[in-house]
Structures are given as C-alpha cells and as structure tokens.
Design a protein around this motif. Structure first.
Motif, PDB file in Angstrom:
ATOM      1  N   GLN A  15       0.731  -1.343  -0.038  1.00 36.78           N
ATOM      2  CA  GLN A  15       0.164   0.060   0.084  1.00 36.78           C
ATOM      3  C   GLN A  15       1.028   1.224   0.087  1.00 36.78           C
ATOM      4  O   GLN A  15       0.448   2.170  -0.403  1.00 36.78           O
ATOM      5  N   GLU A  16       1.892   1.165   0.720  1.00 32.31           N
ATOM      6  CA  GLU A  16       2.924   2.311   0.538  1.00 32.31           C
ATOM      7  C   GLU A  16       3.363   2.448  -0.833  1.00 32.31           C
ATOM      8  O   GLU A  16       3.372   3.844  -1.208  1.00 32.31           O
ATOM      9  N   MET A  17       3.615   1.273  -1.269  1.00 29.88           N
ATOM     10  CA  MET A  17       3.997   1.518  -2.811  1.00 29.88           C
ATOM     11  C   MET A  17       3.117   1.796  -3.800  1.00 29.88           C
ATOM     12  O   MET A  17       3.333   3.086  -4.493  1.00 29.88           O
ATOM     13  N   LEU A  18       1.729   1.660  -3.458  1.00 30.32           N
ATOM     14  CA  LEU A  18       0.782   2.383  -4.303  1.00 30.32           C
ATOM     15  C   LEU A  18       0.509   3.659  -4.354  1.00 30.32           C
ATOM     16  O   LEU A  18       0.116   4.459  -5.203  1.00 30.32           O
ATOM     17  N   ARG A  19       0.589   4.020  -2.905  1.00 29.53           N
ATOM     18  CA  ARG A  19       0.529   5.437  -2.620  1.00 29.53           C
ATOM     19  C   ARG A  19       1.402   6.443  -3.287  1.00 29.53           C
ATOM     20  O   ARG A  19       1.086   7.471  -3.976  1.00 29.53           O
ATOM     21  N   GLU A  20       2.789   6.000  -3.378  1.00 28.12           N
ATOM     22  CA  GLU A  20       3.781   6.646  -4.019  1.00 28.12           C
ATOM     23  C   GLU A  20       3.594   6.614  -5.474  1.00 28.12           C
ATOM     24  O   GLU A  20       3.779   7.307  -6.547  1.00 28.12           O
ATOM     25  N   ALA A  21       3.176   5.551  -6.024  1.00 24.57           N
ATOM     26  CA  ALA A  21       2.912   5.377  -7.492  1.00 24.57           C
ATOM     27  C   ALA A  21       1.861   6.231  -7.801  1.00 24.57           C
ATOM     28  O   ALA A  21       2.047   6.813  -9.198  1.00 24.57           O
ATOM     29  N   ILE A  22       0.689   6.515  -7.273  1.00 21.54           N
ATOM     30  CA  ILE A  22      -0.424   7.311  -7.378  1.00 21.54           C
ATOM     31  C   ILE A  22       0.220   8.759  -7.790  1.00 21.54           C
ATOM     32  O   ILE A  22      -0.131   9.498  -8.638  1.00 21.54           O
ATOM     33  N   LEU A  23       0.964   8.982  -6.737  1.00 21.99           N
ATOM     34  CA  LEU A  23       1.503  10.568  -6.727  1.00 21.99           C
ATOM     35  C   LEU A  23       2.189  10.669  -7.912  1.00 21.99           C
ATOM     36  O   LEU A  23       2.331  11.927  -8.518  1.00 21.99           O
ATOM     37  N   ILE A  24       3.203   9.600  -8.272  1.00 17.18           N
ATOM     38  CA  ILE A  24       4.014   9.762  -9.449  1.00 17.18           C
ATOM     39  C   ILE A  24       2.948   9.979 -10.923  1.00 17.18           C
ATOM     40  O   ILE A  24       3.302  10.902 -11.501  1.00 17.18           O
ATOM     41  N   ILE A  25       2.143   9.212 -10.882  1.00 18.82           N
ATOM     42  CA  ILE A  25       1.169   9.094 -11.817  1.00 18.82           C
ATOM     43  C   ILE A  25       0.452  10.302 -12.094  1.00 18.82           C
ATOM     44  O   ILE A  25       0.519  11.005 -13.175  1.00 18.82           O
ATOM     45  N   ARG A  26      -0.083  10.880 -10.914  1.00 16.23           N
ATOM     46  CA  ARG A  26      -0.385  12.354 -10.868  1.00 16.23           C
ATOM     47  C   ARG A  26       0.408  13.419 -11.432  1.00 16.23           C
ATOM     48  O   ARG A  26       0.069  14.165 -12.063  1.00 16.23           O
ATOM     49  N   GLU A  27       1.607  13.270 -11.022  1.00 22.46           N
ATOM     50  CA  GLU A  27       2.545  14.363 -11.379  1.00 22.46           C
ATOM     51  C   GLU A  27       2.744  14.288 -13.070  1.00 22.46           C
ATOM     52  O   GLU A  27       2.724  15.349 -13.696  1.00 22.46           O
ATOM     53  N   LEU A  28       2.844  13.138 -13.692  1.00 24.18           N
ATOM     54  CA  LEU A  28       3.038  13.070 -14.962  1.00 24.18           C
ATOM     55  C   LEU A  28       1.791  13.302 -15.616  1.00 24.18           C
ATOM     56  O   LEU A  28       1.925  14.016 -16.821  1.00 24.18           O
ATOM     57  N   PHE A  29       0.505  13.144 -15.213  1.00 29.70           N
ATOM     58  CA  PHE A  29      -0.448  13.711 -15.913  1.00 29.70           C
ATOM     59  C   PHE A  29      -0.384  15.105 -16.082  1.00 29.70           C
ATOM     60  O   PHE A  29      -1.400  15.648 -17.022  1.00 29.70           O
ATOM     61  N   THR A  30       0.099  15.796 -15.513  1.00 29.77           N
ATOM     62  CA  THR A  30       0.402  17.232 -15.828  1.00 29.77           C
ATOM     63  C   THR A  30       1.031  17.669 -17.111  1.00 29.77           C
ATOM     64  O   THR A  30       0.850  18.830 -17.552  1.00 29.77           O
ATOM     65  N   GLY A  31       1.913  16.854 -17.655  1.00 26.69           N
ATOM     66  CA  GLY A  31       2.386  17.252 -18.869  1.00 26.69           C
ATOM     67  C   GLY A  31       3.797  17.753 -18.734  1.00 26.69           C
ATOM     68  O   GLY A  31       4.468  17.928 -19.555  1.00 26.69           O
ATOM     69  N   GLU A  32       4.090  17.981 -17.286  1.00 22.95           N
ATOM     70  CA  GLU A  32       5.400  18.784 -16.799  1.00 22.95           C
ATOM     71  C   GLU A  32       6.516  17.516 -16.932  1.00 22.95           C
ATOM     72  O   GLU A  32       6.437  16.427 -16.674  1.00 22.95           O
ATOM     73  N   LEU A  33       7.708  18.031 -16.977  1.00 21.70           N
ATOM     74  CA  LEU A  33       8.824  17.153 -16.543  1.00 21.70           C
ATOM     75  C   LEU A  33       9.169  16.931 -15.181  1.00 21.70           C
ATOM     76  O   LEU A  33       8.916  17.564 -14.362  1.00 21.70           O
ATOM     77  N   VAL A  34       9.147  15.438 -14.930  1.00 28.15           N
ATOM     78  CA  VAL A  34       9.006  14.883 -13.378  1.00 28.15           C
ATOM     79  C   VAL A  34      10.408  14.368 -13.193  1.00 28.15           C
ATOM     80  O   VAL A  34      10.895  13.520 -13.977  1.00 28.15           O
ATOM     81  N   ASP A  35      10.998  14.773 -11.973  1.00 30.16           N
ATOM     82  CA  ASP A  35      11.887  14.068 -11.597  1.00 30.16           C
ATOM     83  C   ASP A  35      11.664  13.361  -9.912  1.00 30.16           C
ATOM     84  O   ASP A  35      10.809  14.343  -9.473  1.00 30.16           O
ATOM     85  N   TRP A  36      11.790  12.356  -9.692  1.00 23.41           N
ATOM     86  CA  TRP A  36      11.191  12.041  -8.301  1.00 23.41           C
ATOM     87  C   TRP A  36      12.248  10.902  -8.043  1.00 23.41           C
ATOM     88  O   TRP A  36      12.769   9.917  -8.556  1.00 23.41           O
TER      89      TRP A  36
END
Length: 325
Positions: free
Chosen positions: A125-146
């Motif tokens: 569940q910790e992994m899923l939470r972090e994955a959702i945050l990453i996916i949300r960031e990428l959906f913005t279309g901006e450059l993402v470093d994480w």
C-alpha cells in the motif's frame, strides 16, 4: 441512477473474443466495461491471460460510447508507475475520454513473474500510494524527477496528454487503505458490498475538503445458463477461487496454488455464493446488495468463455431491464 457494467475477463477468454464481446456488450446496453489486468489466470481451467492494455486499445476503437476501466492495474512491480501513466494517457486519447484508470496493490499471482520479492500488505500500500503520486505528476504534462522510498523517475514527461483528464479509481480492502487512498483518488473500487467501506470513503474525502459524492465501483460474478446444473459446474470449474477472499487471493503465486487451495470447495458451495442458472430475479437479488450499500457502478462477471455469446444474446438485455427497474 446506478450504472451497470460488463467484465472483460481476460483470464477466461482470448483477445479477439474479448473485443467481440465488448462490442456486443455495448450494443446490448451496458454502461461501462472493465478489464482485468493479469499475467496468469486464477485457475488453469480458465486458460487465458492476454495483455489488458493492448486489448483495451482495440476495444476503444471498436466501441463508441461505453466507458472503459482497468479493474485493476497494479502500478508498482510488473509495471513502473511512469509506464502506467503513459499507457493510461494514450488509452484516454484513443477512447475519446471514456477511460478510468483503476489501480490496486496487486496479487502475487501476476507480479511474481518479474522476479521481485512479494511485499507485505502495508508495504504494497505504501508503494501504491507513491505510484499514484507519480502518475498524478506525470498527468500534468510537466517534466518529472522523483526519488522516493520505492521509485525513481528521471526526467520523464508525457508528450501526449488527453483533453479529458484520466480519473483514478483505487481498490480498497479495509480502514487503512481507505484512509490512505481516499484523498488521492477520484473514485472507489471495492469487491464486496460493504456499506461501512463506502461511508468511510466519503467521510475521509470530506475530512480533507474533497467532494464526497464520487463513484463507487463494484463487481459481482454470475453464471447465467439455461440449465442451472450446467451453470453450477462451470462456476465451480472456473470460479471457485473467488471464495478464498483477498487475504488469500493476493498472496498465492501460481494457478497450482489456487487449485490446491480450492480442492475442497464443492459445487454447492459455489452455488450458494454465486447466482447460477436462468433465474434473472436471483441475479437481481444478488446485485441489490451493492446498490443498497451505496455503489454507483456495478460490473457483472459472466463466468466462462462458452457462456458469453448466449448470455449477451439471450439474457443480458432482459437482465439490464430488470436491474434498472
């Protein structure tokens, strides 16, 4: 009004047949369609496991109005969350805004194939939470470093962003997962008609200032057939794994394990928990528990590949009329 869906059960049918069923299900009047995302079937007798994302791309072009869901994708082991974000954005474009990304913490059955150790529930569940945050960031279309506890993303950007944002629906199994994912998700996925889960989800969203009236998406297996005994045999052969509950189903790694774990499940046990046979009213009664618990969307799983065409041709239209009335 409650929406009713059809399940593209990748564990029991090949990809071309699934696309054909998707077209028929839209034609007969289903509101949405959900696809499982598996590398293995639950039981060897089911016999299939095509790639869900290729399938959904084909379904998006073969259908016109029906909504589409992954039900559900695990974005943590077999797929990196950056790859899931790209797949979801592309599918949303192909589907003209009809797609919802359903996410969950996964099952060992599907995720073990990449050779990673299967984590505990809390860690998944910790992994899923972090994955959702990453996916949300990428959906913005901006450059993402994480650089997080579980994942790294190095200068990633989605270059094709859909006009309609991709909604995220997350599967939960208890209080901890509700508290974790309600603030991060647009919609709730649950596989049992638990009103307490639904109420807790809405309460958790309101507590953080988010709207409470979101979609609650459930799923229920049925085995329609003109002959009840035939339906019971088919349900027992292909769906007896369902009775183990997710505490068991999430951890077993192989179809052989599910065969062994369910060897003492009798046909009459399956018939008690899954409506089998031609009685449409019995199916309505089983589905009723979900809308009474507050589910807004309920997907039906018609068990068995050989039962799909007869169900869609002979029973689905009348069943949808009864459900909607």
């Amino acid at each position: 009004m409650t929406r009713f869906g059809y399940t593209l059960m990748t564990e029991q049918s090949g990809p071309k047949d699934l696309v054909r069923y998707a077209v028929s299900a839209e034609r007969v009047g289903f509101d949405f369609e959900v696809s499982s995302d598996h590398y293995f079937p639950w039981l060897s007798s089911q016999g299939h496991a095509p790639y869900a994302w290729t399938l959904l791309g084909a379904v998006a072009h073969a259908t016109e109005q029906v909504e589409l869901f992954t039900y559900v994708t695990c974005p943590t082991m077999r797929y990196h969350p950056a790859v899931v974000a790209q797949k979801a954005a592309t599918l949303q474009i192909l589907a003209d805004g009809r797609f919802t990304l359903g996410l969950g913490s996964g099952e060992n059955l599907n995720e073990h194939v990449v050779g990673k150790r299967w984590p505990t529930v809390a860690r998944r569940q910790e992994m899923l939470r972090e994955a959702i945050l990453i996916i949300r960031e990428l959906f913005t279309g901006e450059l993402v470093d994480w650089k997080g506890e579980h994942f790294e993303v190095d200068s990633a950007r989605l270059w094709d962003i859909p006009e309609t944002p991709v909604a995220i629906a997350t599967a939960v199994s208890g209080e901890r997962s509700i508290e974790t994912f309600a603030p991060l998700s647009d919609h709730l996925i649950a596989v049992e008609p638990n009103k307490d889960f639904v109420d807790a989800w809405h309460d958790a969203r309101r507590a953080t200032g988010l709207p409470g009236g979101v979609r609650v998406v459930g799923q229920i297996p049925i085995c329609w057939d003109p002959d009840r005994d035939t339906a019971i045999r088919r349900a027992h052969d292909q769906f007896r794994w369902f009775g183990g509950g997710w505490a068991v189903n999430a951890d077993l790694p192989t179809t052989a394990g599910f065969d062994g774990a369910t060897q003492f499940v009798r046909p009459e046990d399956v018939a008690e928990s899954i409506p089998c046979g031609p009685d449409l009213d019995a199916i309505v009664d089983a589905v009723r528990e979900y809308w009474e618990a507050g589910f807004t969307d309920i997907a039906l799983v018609q068990i068995g590949d050989e039962g799909q065409d007869p169900f869609l041709k002979e029973a689905a239209g009348s069943l949808l009329e009864k459900l909607r009335s």
